[in-house]
Scaffold this motif. Structure first.
Motif, mmCIF file in Angstrom:
data_model
loop_
_atom_site.group_PDB
_atom_site.id
_atom_site.type_symbol
_atom_site.label_atom_id
_atom_site.label_comp_id
_atom_site.label_asym_id
_atom_site.label_seq_id
_atom_site.Cartn_x
_atom_site.Cartn_y
_atom_site.Cartn_z
ATOM 1 N N ILE B 41 0.715 -1.336 -0.074
ATOM 2 C CA ILE B 41 -0.061 0.030 -0.028
ATOM 3 C C ILE B 41 0.797 1.160 0.007
ATOM 4 C CG2 ILE B 41 -1.721 1.189 1.302
ATOM 5 C CD1 ILE B 41 -2.516 -1.553 2.749
ATOM 6 N N VAL B 42 0.685 2.161 -0.956
ATOM 7 C CA VAL B 42 1.524 3.430 -0.957
ATOM 8 C C VAL B 42 0.662 4.623 -0.886
ATOM 9 C CG1 VAL B 42 3.178 2.470 -2.534
ATOM 10 C CG2 VAL B 42 1.297 3.696 -3.521
ATOM 11 N N VAL B 43 1.112 5.679 0.072
ATOM 12 C CA VAL B 43 0.383 6.814 0.307
ATOM 13 C C VAL B 43 1.196 7.936 0.198
ATOM 14 C CG1 VAL B 43 -1.282 5.596 1.894
ATOM 15 C CG2 VAL B 43 0.675 6.338 2.590
ATOM 16 N N GLY B 44 0.694 9.019 -0.138
ATOM 17 C CA GLY B 44 1.217 10.299 -0.370
ATOM 18 C C GLY B 44 0.389 11.625 -0.459
ATOM 19 N N SER B 45 0.997 12.737 -0.164
ATOM 20 C CA SER B 45 0.228 13.789 -0.135
ATOM 21 C C SER B 45 0.853 14.990 -1.099
ATOM 22 C CB SER B 45 -0.129 14.338 1.444
ATOM 23 O OG SER B 45 -0.861 13.767 2.061
ATOM 24 N N ASP B 77 2.485 10.851 -7.901
ATOM 25 C CA ASP B 77 3.308 10.256 -6.834
ATOM 26 C C ASP B 77 3.057 8.654 -6.598
ATOM 27 O OD1 ASP B 77 4.751 12.620 -5.807
ATOM 28 O OD2 ASP B 77 3.020 13.032 -4.527
ATOM 29 N N ILE B 78 1.712 8.556 -7.007
ATOM 30 C CA ILE B 78 1.374 6.941 -7.191
ATOM 31 C C ILE B 78 1.908 6.450 -8.316
ATOM 32 C CG2 ILE B 78 -0.274 5.205 -6.912
ATOM 33 C CD1 ILE B 78 -0.530 6.867 -4.643
ATOM 34 N N MET B 81 5.630 5.347 -7.930
ATOM 35 C CA MET B 81 5.911 4.149 -6.936
ATOM 36 C C MET B 81 5.425 2.951 -7.888
ATOM 37 S SD MET B 81 6.944 5.772 -4.479
ATOM 38 C CE MET B 81 7.142 4.273 -3.327
ATOM 39 N N LEU B 89 -7.818 11.305 -1.922
ATOM 40 C CA LEU B 89 -8.677 12.203 -1.134
ATOM 41 C C LEU B 89 -8.386 13.613 -1.575
ATOM 42 C CD1 LEU B 89 -7.605 10.101 1.969
ATOM 43 C CD2 LEU B 89 -10.032 10.410 1.093
ATOM 44 N N SER B 137 -4.439 13.927 -1.029
ATOM 45 C CA SER B 137 -3.527 12.683 -0.583
ATOM 46 C C SER B 137 -4.060 11.562 -1.625
ATOM 47 C CB SER B 137 -3.859 12.050 0.735
ATOM 48 O OG SER B 137 -3.495 13.220 1.640
ATOM 49 N N VAL B 139 -3.760 7.132 -2.634
ATOM 50 C CA VAL B 139 -3.280 5.923 -2.144
ATOM 51 C C VAL B 139 -3.281 5.075 -3.381
ATOM 52 C CG1 VAL B 139 -4.099 3.982 -0.583
ATOM 53 C CG2 VAL B 139 -4.859 6.260 0.011
#
Lengths: 329, 329
Positions: B41-45, B77-78, B81, B89, B137, B139
């Protein structure tokens, strides 16, 4: 400040895990978790600048405090889903007038609030802006089928809240421009009052317990106020609620501030107070499945008729008083 | 605008899935995904107000455009990755002076950018503020071990970029206050130039292909500029890079705007241009594993010596020109 967070592991009751393999310390495009085992992933965002921060602007909240608050506001949404928070992402934009030490204090507050619920701030976005801007997102995991939605309340379910509400609004009233001013309460009572803003708690253990019980039919936090929470459960579940005034938990400070400011206690308890309690429903035969050490108050019940009403101590029934939180400036 | 998004399913190559069981339409505390199968799981803002939006304030970008941009900045950003985006979001705060139609246009832009990469805006935070504030953000999920970090480049690896950079900076220069003004280029060339801001693309298919190849040793997007991207891969991987000026892809528009504004083409291509290309490294024997239809340019190679330098067309070697993006106002 982010050193060594990679390797953090969140573990669900059934053994499923999410391991942080690239955290903020990795400074990558994103943080990375390795998930193993079936799970539900929950994500939410909360922006916390605006009217909520009059207390910051008036000096009642420090930079550490607003960082702490930002994190808690976001983590509370995860708690309300019954989930285990695995990540907080924060956007912190600040004016050039903010010193390095003040900025570090904001970040330290965020970090402390994450630690308080056993999670980590895995990154986000940092930089300058004309004024301070605080926003966040949080990610959680929960056992399959374990997420506490707002949609499952059924007529007859009992309405419960984890603790007293109205403290945050009372603090705003007391410390606000029209309030009685410092000294009307003893210093230690003032500290207790402002703590609702300085050290709000995301009720993660409580949310996890509610999820694990398997009997909770709907849940949300009271971040828009108790009235707004109950109304939201009603709307999402297609039911109504009778709230018993007599059953509402009232903190002593709420009554004291109401007396000082000419406020109405019940309206304060129900109104636009950002307290981060959890409001939830349980069928009558479900209480036995809730853990004995879980503190909560039964404050009413769900009805077939879709109105949300207050039953006063004298038995009269009326619309819920209090105004829900407005996401407005 | 969020109707019917629950049920959306993201599927990885090995059959693992994330199904949206409560999206923005559910209006819960959080959106909920049911994950099955092992995954990362990748997450960024990403916060996108500030200097990036001079073009909005000067009327070159519409409300739809800035919504589209906000979404793409986060989804990029996703992509970087190597992940499949499952959720965006967004925090959209706006002044009361913004009309309902303008607000709807921002949200429509966000929605369109999500659709462009097959994902959904699952919620966030909406309300008023003194001025427009945009933050997000994202995901994503990726096969175990498939996340493209910045840390794996080794001496000898080839440095590649998915496409030309410098367009976004050229648009800022051309349309900025000190620029040549409208009409210096033909109208259709102007449209093409501003498209780098109006319809930026998150390179999700490219990121997925790079991850699936199994041979990419490091990757990130060029959202802080190509120079910043290369420097970041160098720092994270503990290598240096030689970038070949001759090999840098240059868009015709970048050269045209440089000619009009007295700018330096190579500095523009390397500098603070927010283009959302992917910059990545591959060992020399790895190229055969990249899909044939993946467009990219080999622009240099990683070195043991940890300096990041440019080899000019005439063979001289110097520090990389251009300034990286500053997260400042």
């Amino acid at each position: 400040m982010f050193a060594g967070q990679s390797g953090w592991i969140g573990k669900l009751l059934d053994g499923a895990t999410a391991e942080l393999v690239a955290g903020a310390d990795a400074q990558d495009d994103c943080a990375v978790f390795r998930a193993s085992g079936p799970m539900e992933i929950v994500v939410g965002s909360d922006y916390v600048r605006g009217p909520k921060f009059q207390l910051y602007e008036s000096g009642h909240l420090s930079n550490f405090d607003i960082g702490y608050y930002l994190a808690t506001a976001n983590l509370s949404d995860i708690a309300a889903m019954g989930a285990l928070p695995i990540a907080l992402l924060t956007v912190v934009r600040y004016p050039r007038s903010l010193s390095d030490a003040d900025f570090a204090a904001v970040m330290a507050g965020i970090d402390a609030a994450c630690r308080a619920v056993g999670t980590v701030n895995v990154g986000g976005d940092i930089g300058t802006a004309e004024r301070i801007i605080l926003s966040g997102s949080a990610v959680g995991i929960v056992e399959p089928g374990g997420a506490l939605l707002r949609t499952g309340a059924r007529p007859g379910d009992r309405l419960c809240v984890t603790g007293p509400t109205g403290l945050a609004a009372s603090a705003q009233r007391y410390f606000g421009a029209a309030g009685p001013g410092a000294g009307a309460l003893a210093a230690e009572r003032e500290d207790e009052l402002i703590a609702s803003w300085r050290r709000p708690r995301a009720l993660v253990p409580q949310g996890r317990a509610l999820s694990a019980s398997g009997v909770v039919t709907s849940c949300q936090d009271t971040s828009d106020g108790l009235k707004a929470g109950v109304q939201s459960l009603a709307a999402a579940s297609g039911v109504g609620f009778v709230v018993d005034e007599e059953a509402l938990p009232v903190a002593g400070l709420v009554a004291e501030v109401a007396a000082l400011t000419g406020g109405d206690v019940t309206a304060t308890v129900l109104g636009d107070s950002v307290d981060f309690q959890l409001v939830f429903t349980v069928p009558p035969d479900g209480f036995a499945r809730l853990p004995e050490d879980l503190a909560f108050h039964e404050i009413g019940h769900a009805t077939e008729e879709r109105a949300v009403v207050l039953r006063r101590r004298d038995g009269t029934v009326e619309d819920l008083p209090g105004v829900p939180w407005r996401h407005e400036v």
